[in-house]
Design an enzyme around this catalytic site. Structure first.
Site, PDB file in Angstrom:
ATOM      1  N   ARG A 224       0.844  -1.197   0.000  1.00 23.14           N
ATOM      2  CA  ARG A 224       0.000   0.000   0.000  1.00 23.14           C
ATOM      3  C   ARG A 224       0.879   1.247   0.000  1.00 23.14           C
ATOM      4  O   ARG A 224       1.939   1.280   0.631  1.00 23.14           O
ATOM      5  CB  ARG A 224      -0.896   0.039   1.244  1.00 23.14           C
ATOM      6  N   HIS A 272      -0.834   0.370  -9.795  1.00 20.34           N
ATOM      7  CA  HIS A 272      -1.542  -0.566  -8.907  1.00 20.34           C
ATOM      8  C   HIS A 272      -2.043  -1.782  -9.695  1.00 20.34           C
ATOM      9  O   HIS A 272      -3.245  -2.059  -9.753  1.00 20.34           O
ATOM     10  CB  HIS A 272      -2.703   0.134  -8.190  1.00 20.34           C
TER      11      HIS A 272
HETATM   12  P1  NDP Z   1      -1.997 -11.862   4.935  1.00 17.94           P
HETATM   13  O1  NDP Z   1      -2.926 -11.388   5.989  1.00 17.94           O
HETATM   14  O2  NDP Z   1      -2.099 -13.272   4.475  1.00 17.94           O
HETATM   15  O3  NDP Z   1      -0.485 -11.649   5.428  1.00 17.94           O
HETATM   16  C1  NDP Z   1      -0.077 -10.506   6.096  1.00 17.94           C
HETATM   17  C2  NDP Z   1       1.344 -10.699   6.621  1.00 17.94           C
HETATM   18  O4  NDP Z   1       1.796  -9.450   7.153  1.00 17.94           O
HETATM   19  C3  NDP Z   1       1.437 -11.727   7.752  1.00 17.94           C
HETATM   20  O5  NDP Z   1       2.625 -12.476   7.635  1.00 17.94           O
HETATM   21  C4  NDP Z   1       1.480 -10.833   9.000  1.00 17.94           C
HETATM   22  O6  NDP Z   1       2.170 -11.381  10.112  1.00 17.94           O
HETATM   23  C5  NDP Z   1       2.273  -9.657   8.476  1.00 17.94           C
HETATM   24  N1  NDP Z   1       2.027  -8.484   9.327  1.00 17.94           N
HETATM   25  C6  NDP Z   1       0.859  -7.856   9.605  1.00 17.94           C
HETATM   26  N2  NDP Z   1       1.047  -6.849  10.478  1.00 17.94           N
HETATM   27  C7  NDP Z   1       2.377  -6.837  10.763  1.00 17.94           C
HETATM   28  C8  NDP Z   1       3.185  -6.044  11.617  1.00 17.94           C
HETATM   29  N3  NDP Z   1       2.676  -5.059  12.361  1.00 17.94           N
HETATM   30  N4  NDP Z   1       4.499  -6.327  11.662  1.00 17.94           N
HETATM   31  C9  NDP Z   1       5.035  -7.335  10.943  1.00 17.94           C
HETATM   32  N5  NDP Z   1       4.313  -8.141  10.108  1.00 17.94           N
HETATM   33  C10 NDP Z   1       2.995  -7.889  10.034  1.00 17.94           C
HETATM   34  O7  NDP Z   1      -2.155 -10.867   3.711  1.00 17.94           O
HETATM   35  P2  NDP Z   1      -1.912 -11.158   2.148  1.00 17.94           P
HETATM   36  O8  NDP Z   1      -0.584 -11.786   2.004  1.00 17.94           O
HETATM   37  O9  NDP Z   1      -3.086 -11.844   1.546  1.00 17.94           O
HETATM   38  O10 NDP Z   1      -1.921  -9.647   1.553  1.00 17.94           O
HETATM   39  C11 NDP Z   1      -0.945  -8.708   1.939  1.00 17.94           C
HETATM   40  C12 NDP Z   1      -1.225  -7.338   1.364  1.00 17.94           C
HETATM   41  O11 NDP Z   1      -0.853  -7.255   0.011  1.00 17.94           O
HETATM   42  C13 NDP Z   1      -2.684  -6.880   1.352  1.00 17.94           C
HETATM   43  O12 NDP Z   1      -3.122  -6.457   2.621  1.00 17.94           O
HETATM   44  C14 NDP Z   1      -2.650  -5.750   0.339  1.00 17.94           C
HETATM   45  O13 NDP Z   1      -2.398  -4.520   0.996  1.00 17.94           O
HETATM   46  C15 NDP Z   1      -1.471  -6.092  -0.545  1.00 17.94           C
HETATM   47  N6  NDP Z   1      -1.909  -6.373  -1.921  1.00 17.94           N
HETATM   48  C16 NDP Z   1      -1.550  -5.522  -2.938  1.00 17.94           C
HETATM   49  C17 NDP Z   1      -1.890  -5.788  -4.245  1.00 17.94           C
HETATM   50  C18 NDP Z   1      -1.442  -4.920  -5.376  1.00 17.94           C
HETATM   51  O14 NDP Z   1      -1.928  -5.090  -6.497  1.00 17.94           O
HETATM   52  N7  NDP Z   1      -0.514  -4.014  -5.202  1.00 17.94           N
HETATM   53  C19 NDP Z   1      -2.713  -6.953  -4.598  1.00 17.94           C
HETATM   54  C20 NDP Z   1      -2.995  -7.814  -3.469  1.00 17.94           C
HETATM   55  C21 NDP Z   1      -2.634  -7.502  -2.188  1.00 17.94           C
HETATM   56  P3  NDP Z   1       1.629 -12.703  10.862  1.00 17.94           P
HETATM   57  O15 NDP Z   1       1.924 -13.822   9.890  1.00 17.94           O
HETATM   58  O16 NDP Z   1       2.460 -12.771  12.081  1.00 17.94           O
HETATM   59  O17 NDP Z   1       0.153 -12.496  11.089  1.00 17.94           O
HETATM   60  C1  OXD Z   2      -5.554  -6.047  -3.027  1.00 18.92           C
HETATM   61  C2  OXD Z   2      -5.225  -5.068  -4.088  1.00 18.92           C
HETATM   62  O1  OXD Z   2      -5.399  -5.746  -1.842  1.00 18.92           O
HETATM   63  O2  OXD Z   2      -5.576  -5.329  -5.256  1.00 18.92           O
HETATM   64  O3  OXD Z   2      -5.988  -7.166  -3.412  1.00 18.92           O
HETATM   65  O4  OXD Z   2      -4.601  -4.046  -3.809  1.00 18.92           O
END
Ligand code: NDP
Ligand code: OXD
Length: 309
Positions: A224, A272
């Site tokens: 993000r 994006h």
């Molecule tokens: P998940 O919820 O599966 O994974 C999130 C990960 O982040 C987990 O490993 C979690 O730790 C870690 N995390 C969360 N908070 C913290 C923190 N404070 N400190 C350290 N680690 C932290 O999410 P996804 O993998 O499905 O998606 C991740 C992100 O990717 C989405 O939220 C979105 O913003 C972004 N995204 C962007 C896209 C784009 O087109 N640019 C498309 C799709 C997604 P823990 O394992 O310990 O819970």
């Molecule tokens: C997502 C994105 O979070 O597309 O899936 O940004």
């Protein structure tokens, strides 16, 4: 009962057609044609207008058209107690991993320097670095970050991961929490951000984070825009603390036409698209979740509002 679709970037038609086949008794409504608000049981949304969800009194679930739910949680009038459900992979993991692999190879193989050299007509070979001598640090080891590291490891890179809670992923040196961040950063030459946007992670890619990376490190931000302090990033690039940045997400989207990122020689900008919502690959998860909720079961991808992801 109806499902209300709201998105300024996703086309509703593939969703309408696929849902009509799977859930023939569910009326498909496209905002602003809400119909009778009391009949809306499900809202399938990307960046919903603030207040919209609160105007639907019988909502059973808010279904995010994305893996991230920050776009929903931002709404100051978000109704309490309505479950929020996110996409779990649903075609996003493969795209995110492709993008991140491309970015790692771009920086690892000095493509940025070579394209600058090409513009100057400068034939100069830079030293080769074998993959096992290159350290890639991955922030966020969830569904998407986890898929990426599994695909990156066979290329031979040294891989570090950082998460909120301890994780054990074969071949990955894991760090977690605030206490693990400095050691993780100190070794990371190419940083890839897969974190959700939460109050704890907002602004995490700050000047102080960049200063803790080895000089000349590169970053890839596909999570993000609000994770990044954009001024701090420009300063770190201009001072040489960072060697390059590949950015897919921004504080303001679309990126304003006069933004310095557009023409910065060490920045790659994409609009994006690291992963796009492909209705065909997502519909079955939405249908399955609606069926689960109707049966009184927990949906896949239920968001913990307190954690923010
Ligand atoms: P998940 O919820 O599966 O994974 C999130 C990960 O982040 C987990 O490993 C979690 O730790 C870690 N995390 C969360 N908070 C913290 C923190 N404070 N400190 C350290 N680690 C932290 O999410 P996804 O993998 O499905 O998606 C991740 C992100 O990717 C989405 O939220 C979105 O913003 C972004 N995204 C962007 C896209 C784009 O087109 N640019 C498309 C799709 C997604 P823990 O394992 O310990 O819970
Ligand atoms: C997502 C994105 O979070 O597309 O899936 O940004």
């Amino acid at each position: 009962m109806s499902l209300l679709f709201y998105s300024d970037t996703d086309a509703p038609e593939p969703w309408r057609d696929a849902l009509a086949l799977e859930l023939p008794n569910m009326q498909f409504r496209i905002w602003p044609d809400v119909g009778e608000p009391g009949l809306v049981g499900y809202a399938l949304v990307w960046r919903p207008k603030p207040g919209l969800l609160a105007s639907l009194p019988n909502l059973k679930a808010i279904l995010s058209l994305a893996a991230g739910v920050d776009h929903v949680l931002l709404d100051p009038q978000l109704p309490e107690g309505v479950p929020i459900v996110r996409m779990v992979d649903a075609g996003l993991a493969a795209q995110m991993s492709e993008y991140a692999l491309y970015g790692v190879l771009h920086f690892h193989r000095s493509m940025q320097q070579y394209s600058e050299q090409q513009r100057r007509g400068d034939w100069r070979q830079l030293p080769a670095v074998p993959a096992p001598h290159r350290t890639v640090g991955v922030m966020g080891l969830g569904v998407l970050g986890g898929d990426f590291v599994r695909k990156l490891l066979p290329l031979g890179f040294k891989v570090l991961g950082w998460s909120r809670t301890p994780k054990s992923l074969s071949g990955v040196t894991g760090f977690y929490g605030c206490e693990g961040l400095s050691e993780f950063l100190a070794q990371t030459e190419i940083l890839v951000n897969f974190l959700p946007l939460t109050p704890d992670t907002a602004g995490i890619l700050s000047a102080s984070t960049f200063a803790r990376l080895p000089r000349g490190a590169c970053i890839i931000n596909i999570a993000r825009g609000a994770h990044v302090d954009e001024r701090g990033l420009l300063a770190a690039l201009d001072q040489g603390q960072l060697g390059g940045a590949m950015l897919d997400v921004f504080q303001r989207e679309p990126l304003p036409p006069d933004h310095p990122f557009w023409h910065h020689p060490r920045v790659v900008v994409t609009p994006h698209v690291a992963a796009q919502a492909i209705a065909e690959l997502m519909v079955s998860q939405v249908v399955d979740n609606i069926r689960r909720i109707e049966r009184g079961e927990q949906p896949l991808g239920l968001v913990d509002r307190r954690r923010g992801y």
